[in-house]
Design an enzyme around this catalytic site. Structure first.
Site, PDB file in Angstrom:
ATOM      1  N   ASP A  64       0.850  -1.193   0.000  1.00  0.00           N
ATOM      2  CA  ASP A  64       0.000   0.000   0.000  1.00  0.00           C
ATOM      3  C   ASP A  64       0.888   1.247   0.000  1.00  0.00           C
ATOM      4  O   ASP A  64       1.896   1.311   0.711  1.00  0.00           O
ATOM      5  CB  ASP A  64      -0.917  -0.014   1.228  1.00  0.00           C
ATOM      6  CG  ASP A  64      -2.068   0.952   1.077  1.00  0.00           C
ATOM      7  OD1 ASP A  64      -3.215   0.502   0.939  1.00  0.00           O
ATOM      8  OD2 ASP A  64      -1.822   2.190   1.088  1.00  0.00           O
ATOM      9  N   HIS A  78     -10.229  -5.302  -3.127  1.00  0.00           N
ATOM     10  CA  HIS A  78      -8.885  -5.479  -2.577  1.00  0.00           C
ATOM     11  C   HIS A  78      -8.993  -5.897  -1.129  1.00  0.00           C
ATOM     12  O   HIS A  78      -9.824  -5.394  -0.384  1.00  0.00           O
ATOM     13  CB  HIS A  78      -8.032  -4.219  -2.724  1.00  0.00           C
ATOM     14  CG  HIS A  78      -8.720  -2.943  -2.344  1.00  0.00           C
ATOM     15  ND1 HIS A  78      -9.667  -2.343  -3.142  1.00  0.00           N
ATOM     16  CD2 HIS A  78      -8.613  -2.164  -1.249  1.00  0.00           C
ATOM     17  CE1 HIS A  78     -10.091  -1.240  -2.568  1.00  0.00           C
ATOM     18  NE2 HIS A  78      -9.484  -1.110  -1.403  1.00  0.00           N
ATOM     19  N   ASN A 111     -12.896  -3.131   2.613  1.00  0.00           N
ATOM     20  CA  ASN A 111     -13.829  -2.016   2.698  1.00  0.00           C
ATOM     21  C   ASN A 111     -14.778  -2.085   1.504  1.00  0.00           C
ATOM     22  O   ASN A 111     -14.334  -2.279   0.362  1.00  0.00           O
ATOM     23  CB  ASN A 111     -13.072  -0.693   2.694  1.00  0.00           C
ATOM     24  CG  ASN A 111     -12.186  -0.547   3.926  1.00  0.00           C
ATOM     25  OD1 ASN A 111     -12.552  -0.981   5.014  1.00  0.00           O
ATOM     26  ND2 ASN A 111     -11.016   0.059   3.753  1.00  0.00           N
ATOM     27  N   HIS A 123      -6.989  -5.812   2.308  1.00  0.00           N
ATOM     28  CA  HIS A 123      -5.845  -5.223   3.020  1.00  0.00           C
ATOM     29  C   HIS A 123      -5.282  -6.284   3.960  1.00  0.00           C
ATOM     30  O   HIS A 123      -6.028  -6.851   4.774  1.00  0.00           O
ATOM     31  CB  HIS A 123      -6.290  -4.037   3.891  1.00  0.00           C
ATOM     32  CG  HIS A 123      -6.838  -2.858   3.162  1.00  0.00           C
ATOM     33  ND1 HIS A 123      -6.104  -1.711   2.945  1.00  0.00           N
ATOM     34  CD2 HIS A 123      -8.067  -2.623   2.622  1.00  0.00           C
ATOM     35  CE1 HIS A 123      -6.858  -0.821   2.305  1.00  0.00           C
ATOM     36  NE2 HIS A 123      -8.063  -1.339   2.105  1.00  0.00           N
ATOM     37  N   SER A 133     -12.192   3.368  -1.240  1.00  0.00           N
ATOM     38  CA  SER A 133     -11.811   4.510  -2.070  1.00  0.00           C
ATOM     39  C   SER A 133     -11.401   4.107  -3.488  1.00  0.00           C
ATOM     40  O   SER A 133     -11.336   4.972  -4.361  1.00  0.00           O
ATOM     41  CB  SER A 133     -10.676   5.301  -1.406  1.00  0.00           C
ATOM     42  OG  SER A 133      -9.525   4.494  -1.255  1.00  0.00           O
ATOM     43  N   VAL A 134     -11.101   2.843  -3.711  1.00  0.00           N
ATOM     44  CA  VAL A 134     -10.754   2.370  -5.067  1.00  0.00           C
ATOM     45  C   VAL A 134     -11.751   1.274  -5.449  1.00  0.00           C
ATOM     46  O   VAL A 134     -11.840   0.244  -4.763  1.00  0.00           O
ATOM     47  CB  VAL A 134      -9.311   1.821  -5.118  1.00  0.00           C
ATOM     48  CG1 VAL A 134      -8.981   1.324  -6.519  1.00  0.00           C
ATOM     49  CG2 VAL A 134      -8.304   2.886  -4.673  1.00  0.00           C
TER      50      VAL A 134
END
Ligand code: 5GP
Length: 117
Positions: free
Chosen positions: A31, A103, A90, A105, A98-99
């Protein structure tokens, strides 16, 4: 065709990233704004926007992301119960996404707090 997302551009090597793993289904990279000593993003190559938009036939891909997370956690030495790590996905605005490319994390190297913010 929609514009490729940031992460599709990382997969295509149009945007540089510190890639630590790649296979047919996934890619993993550090990240850019780490929230822990280890902060790695594991993403599918298939552009699934988020878990909420995955299909029933994406189960192998989704499971694969967790297996790769486990492999990376072992490789960097945080898989033991005496150390540990956190996986976060998320989803959507309230989830903090936000993307818009799914994904996972992988966070580790420090004691995590609960509940998350
Ligand atoms: P989200 O908030 O969607 O769950 O997570 C997106 C993550 O992507 C954030 O942790 C953010 O730091 C990371 N990120 C955003 N832009 C880039 C980039 O250009 N390169 C890398 N390596 N990570 C990024």
């Amino acid at each position: 065709m929609p514009e490729p997302t940031l992460f599709e551009r990382i997969i295509a090597r149009e945007i540089p990233a510190d890639i630590i793993h790649e296979d047919d289904l996934s890619i993993a990279f550090k990240d850019i704004n780490p929230q822990a000593p280890h902060h790695i993003l594991i993403i599918p190559k298939k552009p699934i926007p988020r878990v909420g938009e995955a299909n029933d036939n994406d189960s192998a891909t989704l499971g694969h992301l967790l297996i790769i997370a486990r492999k990376i956690a072992r490789d960097i030495g945080i898989a033991d119960s005496s150390e540990g790590f956190r996986l976060v996905i998320n989803n959507g605005q309230d989830g903090g996404e936000s993307v818009p490319h799914l994904h996972v994390h992988l966070l580790g190297g420090r004691k995590m707090q609960w509940p998350p913010g």
